[in-house]
Motif scaffolding. Sequence first.
Motif, PDB file in Angstrom:
ATOM      1  N   ILE A 121      20.924 120.474  79.394  1.00 15.07           N
ATOM      2  CA  ILE A 121      19.649 120.887  79.989  1.00 15.07           C
ATOM      3  C   ILE A 121      19.471 122.394  79.898  1.00 15.07           C
ATOM      4  O   ILE A 121      18.401 122.898  79.511  1.00 15.07           O
ATOM      5  CB  ILE A 121      19.580 120.415  81.459  1.00 15.07           C
ATOM      6  CG1 ILE A 121      19.437 118.895  81.518  1.00 15.07           C
ATOM      7  CG2 ILE A 121      18.421 121.087  82.184  1.00 15.07           C
ATOM      8  CD1 ILE A 121      19.480 118.339  82.924  1.00 15.07           C
ATOM      9  N   ASN A 122      20.506 123.150  80.227  1.00 19.79           N
ATOM     10  CA  ASN A 122      20.392 124.611  80.186  1.00 19.79           C
ATOM     11  C   ASN A 122      20.323 125.147  78.768  1.00 19.79           C
ATOM     12  O   ASN A 122      19.746 126.210  78.529  1.00 19.79           O
ATOM     13  CB  ASN A 122      21.572 125.249  80.928  1.00 19.79           C
ATOM     14  CG  ASN A 122      21.460 125.098  82.431  1.00 19.79           C
ATOM     15  OD1 ASN A 122      20.526 125.590  83.051  1.00 19.79           O
ATOM     16  ND2 ASN A 122      22.399 124.397  83.036  1.00 19.79           N
ATOM     17  N   ALA A 123      20.910 124.415  77.816  1.00 17.78           N
ATOM     18  CA  ALA A 123      20.827 124.848  76.422  1.00 17.78           C
ATOM     19  C   ALA A 123      19.418 124.717  75.878  1.00 17.78           C
ATOM     20  O   ALA A 123      19.043 125.429  74.934  1.00 17.78           O
ATOM     21  CB  ALA A 123      21.794 124.027  75.567  1.00 17.78           C
ATOM     22  N   LEU A 124      18.617 123.826  76.480  1.00 22.73           N
ATOM     23  CA  LEU A 124      17.250 123.591  76.013  1.00 22.73           C
ATOM     24  C   LEU A 124      16.209 124.371  76.814  1.00 22.73           C
ATOM     25  O   LEU A 124      15.012 124.165  76.639  1.00 22.73           O
ATOM     26  CB  LEU A 124      16.924 122.088  76.076  1.00 22.73           C
ATOM     27  CG  LEU A 124      17.797 121.185  75.201  1.00 22.73           C
ATOM     28  CD1 LEU A 124      17.436 119.732  75.405  1.00 22.73           C
ATOM     29  CD2 LEU A 124      17.665 121.567  73.736  1.00 22.73           C
ATOM     30  N   LYS A 125      16.651 125.254  77.699  1.00 21.87           N
ATOM     31  CA  LYS A 125      15.735 126.074  78.489  1.00 21.87           C
ATOM     32  C   LYS A 125      15.458 127.405  77.802  1.00 21.87           C
ATOM     33  O   LYS A 125      16.242 127.864  76.964  1.00 21.87           O
ATOM     34  CB  LYS A 125      16.327 126.348  79.874  1.00 21.87           C
ATOM     35  CG  LYS A 125      16.373 125.177  80.813  1.00 21.87           C
ATOM     36  CD  LYS A 125      16.983 125.615  82.147  1.00 21.87           C
ATOM     37  CE  LYS A 125      17.095 124.436  83.097  1.00 21.87           C
ATOM     38  NZ  LYS A 125      17.728 124.827  84.378  1.00 21.87           N
ATOM     39  N   THR A 126      14.370 128.029  78.221  1.00 25.63           N
ATOM     40  CA  THR A 126      14.131 129.413  77.844  1.00 25.63           C
ATOM     41  C   THR A 126      14.807 130.314  78.883  1.00 25.63           C
ATOM     42  O   THR A 126      15.041 129.882  80.020  1.00 25.63           O
ATOM     43  CB  THR A 126      12.630 129.718  77.812  1.00 25.63           C
ATOM     44  OG1 THR A 126      12.085 129.523  79.130  1.00 25.63           O
ATOM     45  CG2 THR A 126      11.917 128.795  76.826  1.00 25.63           C
ATOM     46  N   ASN A 148      16.021 131.874  84.630  1.00 28.49           N
ATOM     47  CA  ASN A 148      16.005 132.933  85.634  1.00 28.49           C
ATOM     48  C   ASN A 148      15.082 132.601  86.800  1.00 28.49           C
ATOM     49  O   ASN A 148      15.359 132.967  87.953  1.00 28.49           O
ATOM     50  CB  ASN A 148      15.575 134.259  84.997  1.00 28.49           C
ATOM     51  CG  ASN A 148      16.588 134.761  83.977  1.00 28.49           C
ATOM     52  OD1 ASN A 148      17.792 134.508  84.114  1.00 28.49           O
ATOM     53  ND2 ASN A 148      16.120 135.453  82.949  1.00 28.49           N
ATOM     54  N   ASN A 149      13.972 131.900  86.533  1.00 28.51           N
ATOM     55  CA  ASN A 149      12.995 131.622  87.583  1.00 28.51           C
ATOM     56  C   ASN A 149      13.334 130.387  88.417  1.00 28.51           C
ATOM     57  O   ASN A 149      13.056 130.359  89.624  1.00 28.51           O
ATOM     58  CB  ASN A 149      11.606 131.443  86.967  1.00 28.51           C
ATOM     59  CG  ASN A 149      11.084 132.734  86.351  1.00 28.51           C
ATOM     60  OD1 ASN A 149      11.407 133.830  86.812  1.00 28.51           O
ATOM     61  ND2 ASN A 149      10.273 132.617  85.309  1.00 28.51           N
ATOM     62  N   PHE A 150      13.908 129.361  87.788  1.00 32.08           N
ATOM     63  CA  PHE A 150      14.100 128.087  88.479  1.00 32.08           C
ATOM     64  C   PHE A 150      15.564 127.697  88.661  1.00 32.08           C
ATOM     65  O   PHE A 150      15.861 126.693  89.303  1.00 32.08           O
ATOM     66  CB  PHE A 150      13.363 126.978  87.726  1.00 32.08           C
ATOM     67  CG  PHE A 150      11.896 127.242  87.557  1.00 32.08           C
ATOM     68  CD1 PHE A 150      11.028 127.097  88.628  1.00 32.08           C
ATOM     69  CD2 PHE A 150      11.394 127.661  86.332  1.00 32.08           C
ATOM     70  CE1 PHE A 150       9.666 127.339  88.475  1.00 32.08           C
ATOM     71  CE2 PHE A 150      10.037 127.917  86.177  1.00 32.08           C
ATOM     72  CZ  PHE A 150       9.175 127.764  87.247  1.00 32.08           C
ATOM     73  N   GLY A 151      16.481 128.458  88.079  1.00 35.82           N
ATOM     74  CA  GLY A 151      17.894 128.206  88.301  1.00 35.82           C
ATOM     75  C   GLY A 151      18.492 127.199  87.324  1.00 35.82           C
ATOM     76  O   GLY A 151      17.767 126.557  86.544  1.00 35.82           O
ATOM     77  N   PRO A 152      19.810 127.023  87.368  1.00 35.65           N
ATOM     78  CA  PRO A 152      20.500 126.178  86.389  1.00 35.65           C
ATOM     79  C   PRO A 152      20.322 124.676  86.624  1.00 35.65           C
ATOM     80  O   PRO A 152      20.582 123.881  85.729  1.00 35.65           O
ATOM     81  CB  PRO A 152      21.968 126.573  86.562  1.00 35.65           C
ATOM     82  CG  PRO A 152      22.061 127.055  87.969  1.00 35.65           C
ATOM     83  CD  PRO A 152      20.751 127.713  88.266  1.00 35.65           C
ATOM     84  N   LEU A 153      19.914 124.256  87.833  1.00 38.91           N
ATOM     85  CA  LEU A 153      19.838 122.826  88.143  1.00 38.91           C
ATOM     86  C   LEU A 153      18.454 122.231  87.875  1.00 38.91           C
ATOM     87  O   LEU A 153      18.274 121.021  88.040  1.00 38.91           O
ATOM     88  CB  LEU A 153      20.217 122.569  89.605  1.00 38.91           C
ATOM     89  CG  LEU A 153      21.647 122.973  90.008  1.00 38.91           C
ATOM     90  CD1 LEU A 153      21.885 122.676  91.484  1.00 38.91           C
ATOM     91  CD2 LEU A 153      22.676 122.250  89.149  1.00 38.91           C
TER      92      LEU A 153
END
Length: 277
Positions: A33-38, A43-48
């Motif tokens: 999930i985190n690999a597919l984030k910008t 930074n705005n919504f956190g790792p979860l």
Amino acid sequence: MSKKIRSFEDYLVLFLLICGALVMLFPLIMLTINALKTPGDYNNFGPLSLPKNVSFAGIASFWTKTHFPIKFLNSFIIAFTVAIVAVVLSVLNSFALGIGKVKGNMWIILFIMLANMMPQEALLYPLYTLFKDFGLYNTQLSIIIIFSIIQSAYGTYLLSSVYGTFPQAILESATIDGASRWQTLRKIVLPISWPTISVLFVFFFVWTWNEYMIPMAFLMSDEVQTIPLALATIQGQRTMDATTLASASLLSIIPTIIFFIIFQRKLSQGITAGAVK
């Protein structure tokens, strides 16, 4: 044919197994999930949180910055070669010690066990000097030689105990039928012990793939380095963002997961074939 009625205990066990699987897979799911984030989403919504916009920028960044295809090929060549060589050495050594009953075999196995307990840090300087003198420093061959010996030491210790309890009646029957030592190993011992050998092969591959300390000390050039070294290089950069780090970690473990899934089918076939024989 009547349909089997499942009890409450069956569904409870199934539920607990599903929960256990989700717990085990949770780190991999969050990594994906985190690999597919910008970076902004992270930074705005956190790792979860789930990604608002699916982005492959982190994966592309790690792929290009580290020349991932070259690192992948280096890791695969080293790990696959070490796994094959270490398994062959383990089988031959164990056959001689466990079945061949080499004189003083217990002392040899004890020595191998003690050598296997030696920390890798104690090996760095002697191995560095040795391979530097032979002109093998900064080559993949040096890593293959080192880990083939290290892994085969563990494999020899494990298989020797297995071969030491091998049914003597089977070996004596093969000898009476005129089978040579090589034929006994190839046609009797290997088919029966194939499941254990298959597990060793998987372990040797994964262990070698994940090795970091010795490759870091022996592989200086970028064109011969492995994926763990590339991951460490990315982590050392000050401009590293969490999404790129997650992408790097995901790409570094996906090959071993795929290898294990593919070989798991072969392992099941080997167990079935051994049972039939």
